[in-house]
Design an enzyme around this catalytic site. Sequence first.
Site, PDB file in Angstrom:
ATOM      1  N   TRP A 130       0.551  -1.091  -0.128  1.00 36.71           N
ATOM      2  CA  TRP A 130       0.071   0.338  -0.117  1.00 36.71           C
ATOM      3  C   TRP A 130       0.990   0.969  -0.326  1.00 36.71           C
ATOM      4  CZ3 TRP A 130      -1.545   2.900   4.993  1.00 36.71           C
ATOM      5  CH2 TRP A 130      -2.755   3.168   4.873  1.00 36.71           C
ATOM      6  N   ASP A 211      -0.815  -4.460   9.531  1.00 37.91           N
ATOM      7  CA  ASP A 211      -1.352  -3.411   8.802  1.00 37.91           C
ATOM      8  C   ASP A 211      -2.951  -4.786   8.458  1.00 37.91           C
ATOM      9  OD1 ASP A 211      -3.507  -1.961   8.365  1.00 37.91           O
ATOM     10  OD2 ASP A 211      -1.575  -1.357   6.137  1.00 37.91           O
ATOM     11  N   LYS A 246     -13.977  -0.421   6.055  1.00 43.00           N
ATOM     12  CA  LYS A 246     -14.483  -1.766   4.862  1.00 43.00           C
ATOM     13  C   LYS A 246     -15.211  -2.149   5.513  1.00 43.00           C
ATOM     14  CE  LYS A 246     -10.444  -0.101   2.981  1.00 43.00           C
ATOM     15  NZ  LYS A 246      -9.858   0.946   2.174  1.00 43.00           N
TER      16      LYS A 246
HETATM   17  C1  LMR Z   1      -6.518   1.646  -0.307  1.00 39.01           C
HETATM   18  O1  LMR Z   1      -5.333   1.352  -0.702  1.00 39.01           O
HETATM   19  O2  LMR Z   1      -7.508   2.173  -1.774  1.00 39.01           O
HETATM   20  C2  LMR Z   1      -7.339   2.092   1.060  1.00 39.01           C
HETATM   21  O3  LMR Z   1      -6.432   1.530   1.868  1.00 39.01           O
HETATM   22  C3  LMR Z   1      -7.325   4.066   0.581  1.00 39.01           C
HETATM   23  C4  LMR Z   1      -6.212   4.681   1.193  1.00 39.01           C
HETATM   24  O4  LMR Z   1      -6.575   5.073   2.117  1.00 39.01           O
HETATM   25  O5  LMR Z   1      -5.698   4.817   0.740  1.00 39.01           O
END
Ligand code: LMR
Length: 397
Positions: A130, A211, A246
């Site tokens: 992420w 996470d 979510k």
């Molecule tokens: C995502 O990965 O799209 C979500 O966790 C929202 C974000 O804050 O990036």
Amino acid sequence: MFSKLSPYGGDPILSLQLAYREDARADKINLSIGLYYDEDGHIPQLQSVQKARELVNQLHEPCVYLPMSGNPAYCKGAQSVVFGVDSDIVRSGRVATIQTLGGSGALKVGADVLKKFFPESTARISDPTWDNHRAIFEGAGFPVETYPYFNRETQRLDFAAMAAYLDGLPEETIIVLHPCCHNPTGADLNTEQWDEVVNIVSRRRLLPFLDMAYQGLGEGFESDAYLVRALVKAELPFLVANSFSKIFSLYGERCGSLSMVCANADEAARAVGQMQQAVRRNYSSPAAYGARLVETVLLDSTLRSLWESEVGDMRQRIESMRTRLYRGLVQELPEFDWDFLLAQRGMFSYAPVLGQHMLRLRDEFGVYIIESGRICVAGLNASNVDRAARAFAAVLK
Ligand code: LMR
């Protein structure tokens, strides 16, 4: 005075969400940010949450500041999801949990606490991960590097490379792990692989920071928390950031939690104190209303069962959309091997090859995906999935 300020390049996920909102095309498809849309293309209001809202609203409670560590009943509820109902480790007072501003707030508070007590440590994040992981840990002052995770040629997890890398890390290195529904790849470890990671963590004295933003959307609440259970069983110290954004469809309420699993209750009390101090320095205290809704659902057995079945429905709908997308792509582009899609779990699928065509997908077809090739499968429904598959095929041909 401020002429020296440089422009901000924007966030790869949040900027796309803005562009999507401004797109006037009626048939646009949002497969970018991690939002769950229902079959009608709406962000759902869960029935369990609606009922909790009615109950809470009737009370006309004054809106006062929460303590730095948040709403205590909410924290209990969060522990029961992350560590399981009737967890021994929670009962023995070894888990220090605070309410945070979403999963991001938990990562930030946890990173600040770690920086104070492990100033020489470095952080390792998966390649890819992420986008915000690097920013948060660098923002807290840690040097950040990546560990091997995903093989772009096989489109699958490269566990051998990951394990070998982790096994060479110095003591007290912080490793950020996704227990389920890996973001962005959807490629998860199986239970034997997690057991091996736990052995490495123990042998090398590493510091795991989990996470967990998608618990329940992979295989189910318990299976998705396998790594949490395995670390607890091995009696290892670790941190977990959790998010209800979510799984409660309460994105804007910013409901998350941070837990530190300690050796004993005394250590846990000190961990709460340090987390409180980090919260006070960052934002004083978390927000009240959303947490009150989550608490009401989690601590009422009828509402909780309803919520669990609603999350189960979300999970099944995502799975069925993944299969529909797979079938559509096999039909449109049989010369490609799309089998990897079926091995992925959770909200996302990942096809890096599509990321190269992200602009064409957006401009010509109104299909929004992240530049990395991440597709939010939870944005698909029966009326847009074939169109999305055709758009993907058109740019790949
Ligand atoms: C995502 O990965 O799209 C979500 O966790 C929202 C974000 O804050 O990036």
